[in-house]
Design a protein around this motif. Structure first.
Motif, PDB file in Angstrom:
ATOM      1  N   ALA A 101       0.824  -1.217   0.000  1.00 20.90           N
ATOM      2  CA  ALA A 101       0.000   0.000   0.000  1.00 20.90           C
ATOM      3  C   ALA A 101       0.855   1.262   0.000  1.00 20.90           C
ATOM      4  N   GLY A 108      -3.928  -0.984  -5.709  1.00 20.12           N
ATOM      5  CA  GLY A 108      -4.315  -0.930  -4.308  1.00 20.12           C
ATOM      6  C   GLY A 108      -4.377  -2.298  -3.664  1.00 20.12           C
ATOM      7  N   ARG A 119     -10.004  -1.325  -2.892  1.00 17.77           N
ATOM      8  CA  ARG A 119      -8.543  -1.406  -2.822  1.00 17.77           C
ATOM      9  C   ARG A 119      -8.014  -0.080  -2.293  1.00 17.77           C
ATOM     10  N   TYR A 120      -6.954  -0.159  -1.497  1.00 19.91           N
ATOM     11  CA  TYR A 120      -6.440   1.020  -0.810  1.00 19.91           C
ATOM     12  C   TYR A 120      -4.938   1.181  -1.010  1.00 19.91           C
ATOM     13  N   PHE A 121      -4.523   2.437  -1.012  1.00 18.64           N
ATOM     14  CA  PHE A 121      -3.125   2.834  -0.905  1.00 18.64           C
ATOM     15  C   PHE A 121      -3.021   3.743   0.311  1.00 18.64           C
TER      16      PHE A 121
END
Length: 174
Positions: A101, A108, A119-121
């Motif tokens: 991340a 993500g 989805r994450y960063f």
């Protein structure tokens, strides 16, 4: 993704922080657990899309996966130290998604799969994303990845490890 070296070094550092006995088996399990989530790249060969819950950076990068995997390993290998094993293995497995991340590429990390497929960063994306193929890793791109990981992963880990060594040595003097 961060490279196998970055993931392994973070897991090694976590195991040295969490286990004063420096159990070699636990260190091996921690490093293996930190690298394991990227086995999801095989899903590409089965036609599974990147953003599918089982795709790259999907379920194997999730908090639930880290928890389940760590419970299983702690139960099998932890003997009378299940809590220590669980904690180190959970943090090592989870660290994989955290490092990913922080990379400059990809789509993500699915931290909350299967409950939510987003989805994450992280807001700070400093680590150069590692190429998926071995051949691409031994290129100018791979060198940029290694230099980035040296700066953002290796140096902090070495500072922590040296500090632990100094503290451990100092405590043995008395």
């Amino acid at each position: 993704m961060a490279s196998i070296f970055g993931h392994g070094l973070v897991a090694y550092t976590i195991s040295k922080i969490g286990d004063r006995t420096s159990n070699k088996w636990l260190i091996f399990l921690a490093i293996s657990s930190a690298v394991l989530p990227d086995l999801d790249v095989i899903t590409f060969s089965f036609g599974i899309d990147y953003l599918h819950p089982l795709g790259h950076r999907g379920f194997t990068h999730s908090i639930l996966f880290a928890m389940l995997w760590s419970v299983i390993l702690a139960f099998i290998f932890g003997k009378n130290r299940k809590g220590i094993y669980f904690t180190i293995l959970f943090l090592s497995t989870l660290s994989h998604g955290f490092l990913d991340a922080m990379t400059t590429g990809g789509k993500g990390v699915g931290f909350f799969i299967p409950f939510e497929n987003s989805r994450y960063f992280f807001p700070w994306r400093l680590i150069k994303v590692s190429p998926l193929g071995i051949q691409e890793f031994f290129s100018e791109w791979g060198i940029r990845v290694i230099l980035s990981e040296l700066k953002y992963i290796a140096i902090p880990c070495f500072i922590i490890l040296i500090t632990l060594f100094i503290v451990k040595t100092k405590n043995h003097e008395y």
